[in-house]
Design a protein around this motif. Structure first.
Motif, mmCIF file in Angstrom:
data_model
loop_
_atom_site.group_PDB
_atom_site.id
_atom_site.type_symbol
_atom_site.label_atom_id
_atom_site.label_comp_id
_atom_site.label_asym_id
_atom_site.label_seq_id
_atom_site.Cartn_x
_atom_site.Cartn_y
_atom_site.Cartn_z
ATOM 1 N N GLY A 75 0.792 -1.223 0.000
ATOM 2 C CA GLY A 75 0.000 0.000 0.000
ATOM 3 C C GLY A 75 0.825 1.274 0.000
ATOM 4 N N VAL A 76 2.121 1.159 -0.225
ATOM 5 C CA VAL A 76 2.929 2.369 -0.287
ATOM 6 C C VAL A 76 2.556 3.150 -1.562
ATOM 7 C CG1 VAL A 76 4.941 1.529 -1.581
ATOM 8 C CG2 VAL A 76 5.271 3.035 0.357
ATOM 9 N N ASP A 77 2.616 4.494 -1.500
ATOM 10 C CA ASP A 77 2.120 5.303 -2.626
ATOM 11 C C ASP A 77 3.184 5.682 -3.647
ATOM 12 O OD1 ASP A 77 -0.523 5.528 -1.517
ATOM 13 O OD2 ASP A 77 0.365 6.855 -0.009
ATOM 14 N N VAL A 78 4.410 5.888 -3.169
ATOM 15 C CA VAL A 78 5.476 6.301 -4.082
ATOM 16 C C VAL A 78 6.758 5.540 -3.730
ATOM 17 C CG1 VAL A 78 6.723 8.269 -5.077
ATOM 18 C CG2 VAL A 78 4.528 8.659 -3.948
ATOM 19 N N VAL A 121 9.168 -2.471 -7.621
ATOM 20 C CA VAL A 121 8.069 -1.691 -8.222
ATOM 21 C C VAL A 121 7.016 -2.662 -8.763
ATOM 22 C CG1 VAL A 121 7.443 -0.189 -10.163
ATOM 23 C CG2 VAL A 121 9.467 0.335 -8.781
ATOM 24 N N GLU A 122 7.480 -3.684 -9.454
ATOM 25 C CA GLU A 122 6.552 -4.652 -10.057
ATOM 26 C C GLU A 122 5.676 -5.311 -8.989
ATOM 27 O OE1 GLU A 122 8.511 -7.836 -12.112
ATOM 28 O OE2 GLU A 122 6.627 -8.597 -12.949
ATOM 29 N N LYS A 123 6.291 -5.646 -7.862
ATOM 30 C CA LYS A 123 5.540 -6.378 -6.838
ATOM 31 C C LYS A 123 4.658 -5.466 -5.986
ATOM 32 C CE LYS A 123 8.124 -10.493 -7.006
ATOM 33 N NZ LYS A 123 9.515 -10.897 -6.813
ATOM 34 N N LEU A 124 5.118 -4.241 -5.731
ATOM 35 C CA LEU A 124 4.342 -3.363 -4.837
ATOM 36 C C LEU A 124 3.353 -2.481 -5.599
ATOM 37 C CD1 LEU A 124 7.205 -2.383 -2.363
ATOM 38 C CD2 LEU A 124 5.114 -3.627 -1.764
ATOM 39 N N LYS A 125 3.608 -2.290 -6.896
ATOM 40 C CA LYS A 125 2.712 -1.505 -7.765
ATOM 41 C C LYS A 125 2.247 -0.179 -7.138
ATOM 42 C CE LYS A 125 0.699 -5.406 -10.280
ATOM 43 N NZ LYS A 125 1.788 -6.322 -9.915
ATOM 44 N N PRO A 126 3.160 0.677 -6.711
ATOM 45 C CA PRO A 126 2.721 1.958 -6.137
ATOM 46 C C PRO A 126 2.148 2.860 -7.227
ATOM 47 C CG PRO A 126 5.063 1.988 -6.484
ATOM 48 C CD PRO A 126 4.620 0.602 -6.851
ATOM 49 N N PRO A 127 1.271 3.795 -6.879
ATOM 50 C CA PRO A 127 0.747 4.726 -7.892
ATOM 51 C C PRO A 127 1.860 5.506 -8.604
ATOM 52 C CG PRO A 127 -0.554 4.857 -5.884
ATOM 53 C CD PRO A 127 0.586 3.936 -5.580
ATOM 54 N N PHE A 128 2.910 5.912 -7.887
ATOM 55 C CA PHE A 128 3.996 6.707 -8.498
ATOM 56 C C PHE A 128 5.366 6.083 -8.230
ATOM 57 C CE2 PHE A 128 0.708 9.888 -8.278
ATOM 58 C CZ PHE A 128 0.919 10.648 -9.429
ATOM 59 N N VAL A 129 6.259 6.332 -9.178
ATOM 60 C CA VAL A 129 7.658 5.929 -9.015
ATOM 61 C C VAL A 129 8.529 7.125 -9.400
ATOM 62 C CG1 VAL A 129 9.485 4.413 -9.912
ATOM 63 C CG2 VAL A 129 7.167 3.525 -9.627
ATOM 64 N N VAL A 130 9.567 7.375 -8.615
ATOM 65 C CA VAL A 130 10.549 8.390 -9.028
ATOM 66 C C VAL A 130 11.931 7.749 -8.996
ATOM 67 C CG1 VAL A 130 11.470 10.710 -8.693
ATOM 68 C CG2 VAL A 130 9.156 10.172 -7.898
#
Ligand SMILES: C[S@@+](CC[C@H](N)C(=O)[O-])C[C@H]1O[C@@H](n2cnc3c(N)ncnc32)[C@H](O)[C@@H]1O
Length: 476
Positions: A75-78, A121-130
């Motif tokens: 559930g992490v967002d970024v 990133v693939e596993k957690l699928k957060p709304p944003f990535v930087v």
């Protein structure tokens, strides 16, 4: 306030997170949920700043560490992060090292650390990535597994993010990444970095607002008011010092240059540093004594430096005071040749200039004192000036600080000064010894630049409430 949760991968001393912590938009702000870092001292810095429950100490390539992240960060967002950049760097051995060294770097496992970032990133699928990295990554190519065709790493990262369902295009641009200069965002330092912002909502990604394009903050703005720090001058093996012969040849000139520097400093001392005037007064007495001996005498110079060191050490007791940050505002030791070089150099000049007879900064004494191989290392010494932003602060400062000579004081920058030039808040404390601090500071994303990136993302969330907000609230 709604907290937008961040996972900071390869968090270092926390520059990226420190900037995001200051970003705001309406009722939105970021909260550091977890930071992953392998280095002991950097973890200490993070734990003391954010609490130990937020720090995962470990190696991202280990499955147990990944499992812990996956477990703690649902559930992490970024997800933000800058995998180590040594191998992509435009500076240092990646550019100028020997063939063997470059080959070693090419096969360095750190080249592929970004893949672990993408896996999370693939596993957690957060709304944003930087994703952040050094500018050199733009030109860095790797062989892709299948075709062995060379491809740009930056394009590969974008392709992979797209394949994972992320939109990487930058708003109003044909590109999927941005090259940012930290000076444009209020950092008193020129530092170019690439960032990829990616989101799962098929929205073009924002460009951070450049707040300082026409009014760069300068070194003077950031550090001129700090208390003066004097270096201890090492005397061990002085006779073996490279180019000591030049020092002998230009003995009075060199000593005069150093004494002039010291004299200049007495005009800028803070009221609580009056001891520096006294130091200078006593030093001058000693100097008058040895100056009359026209020829270089190693013993006399030794005694002079020892006397100076004694005075500086005495001053040290008065300087520490209560403030723990004083501990990181301490100069490293320098040898006398370098102190003379620092004293003679003009603000804003470098060794490539002072060794070049057709240049107005040319100086015969400096030219002869220069101790490095000219063919490879022309610009080893750089003296900064008050009225400009600093050059890119480098982790290499842990080895030496010669590219970061203070505009007025005969020494290189302290860790505290480097941190302010990186735009860290002035109460930001780095743990570990001087070298560990320089490494954390030199590796960091400047917080002011990170803050602008964070602001841009919060604005995107705010402007697209119907699409993005539900996802962020839903996972709370
Ligand atoms: C470029 S620095 C990141 C700086 C950070 N983004 C900041 O703004 O302060 C990269 C960090 O990755 C860490 N690192 C290197 N290899 C790692 C690994 N295998 N697992 C976890 N962290 C690692 C290094 O210790 C270093 O602190």
């Amino acid at each position: 306030m709604t907290k937008v949760k961040i996972l900071d991968l390869f968090a270092g001393g926390g520059g990226f997170s420190a900037g995001f912590a200051n970003s705001r938009n309406s009722d939105l702000e970021f909260e550091l949920h977890r930071a992953l870092e392998i280095n002991e001292e950097a973890c200490l810095t993070l734990e003391n700043r954010y609490g130990s429950h937020r720090v995962i100490k470990g190696d991202i390539t280990k499955q147990s560490v990944k499992d812990r992240i996956l477990n703690d960060c649902k559930g992490v967002d970024v997800i933000i992060g800058g995998p180590p950049c040594q191998t992509f760097s435009l500076a240092g051995p990646a550019r100028s090292g020997s063939i063997e060294m470059r080959e070693q770097l090419r096969n360095d496992p750190r080249n592929t650390l970004y893949k672990h970032f993408l896996e999370l990133v693939e596993k957690l699928k957060p709304p944003f990535v930087v994703f952040e990295n050094v500018e050199g990554m733009v030109s860095k190519k790797v062989e892709t597994d299948l075709s062995q065709k060379q491809e740009k790493v930056i394009e590969l990262v974008c392709d992979e993010l797209e394949a994972l369902g992320y939109h990487t295009k930058v708003d109003g641009q044909d590109r999927r990444y941005q090259v940012l200069n930290s000076a444009d965002y209020g950092t008193p330092q020129v530092r170019k970095r690439i960032i990829i912002i990616a989101n799962r909502f098929n929205i073009d990604n924002p460009m951070p607002i450049q707040s300082h394009v026409s009014n760069y903050r300068t070194i003077g703005d950031a550090i001129k008011d700090l208390p003066i720090r004097l270096p201890i001058i090492s005397t061990s093996r002085m006779e073996k010092l490279k180019n000591i012969e030049t020092l002998k040849k230009y003995y009075p000139v060199s000593l005069d240059a150093f004494m002039d520097r010291m004299e200049d400093l007495t005009f800028h001392v803070h009221s609580e540093q009056q001891g520096i005037k006294e130091l200078n007064y006593q030093l001058k007495d000693f100097y008058e004594n040895i100056k009359t001996r026209k020829n270089y005498k190693i013993n006399a110079l030794h005694n002079f430096i020892n006397f100076y060191n004694l005075l500086v050490e005495k001053l040290e007791i008065n300087r520490f005071g209560e403030n723990p940050f004083n501990l990181s505002h301490q100069s490293r030791e320098h040898n006398f040749r370098d102190v003379v070089i620092f004293s003679l150099m003009k603000q804003g000049s470098n060794s490539a200039r002072f060794m070049n007879p057709i240049n107005e900064d040319y100086d015969i004494v400096l030219d002869e004192l220069y101790p490095y191989a000219r063919s490879k290392h022309k610009d080893t010494y750089v003296k900064h000036s008050w009225d400009r932003p600093s050059n890119t602060i480098l982790a290499h400062m842990e080895k030496d600080g010669l590219k970061f000579i203070h505009p007025e004081q005969p020494r290189t920058f302290t860790p505290y000064e480097a941190a302010l030039l990186q735009s860290f808040p002035d109460d930001y404390r780095f743990y570990g010894g001087r070298n560990a601090q320089f490494r954390q500071i030199g590796n960091a994303v400047p917080p002011k630049m990170a803050e602008a990136i964070g602001n841009a993302i919060l604005k995107t969330i705010s402007d697209n409430r119907n699409i993005i907000r539900p996802e962020i609230i839903e996972v709370k």
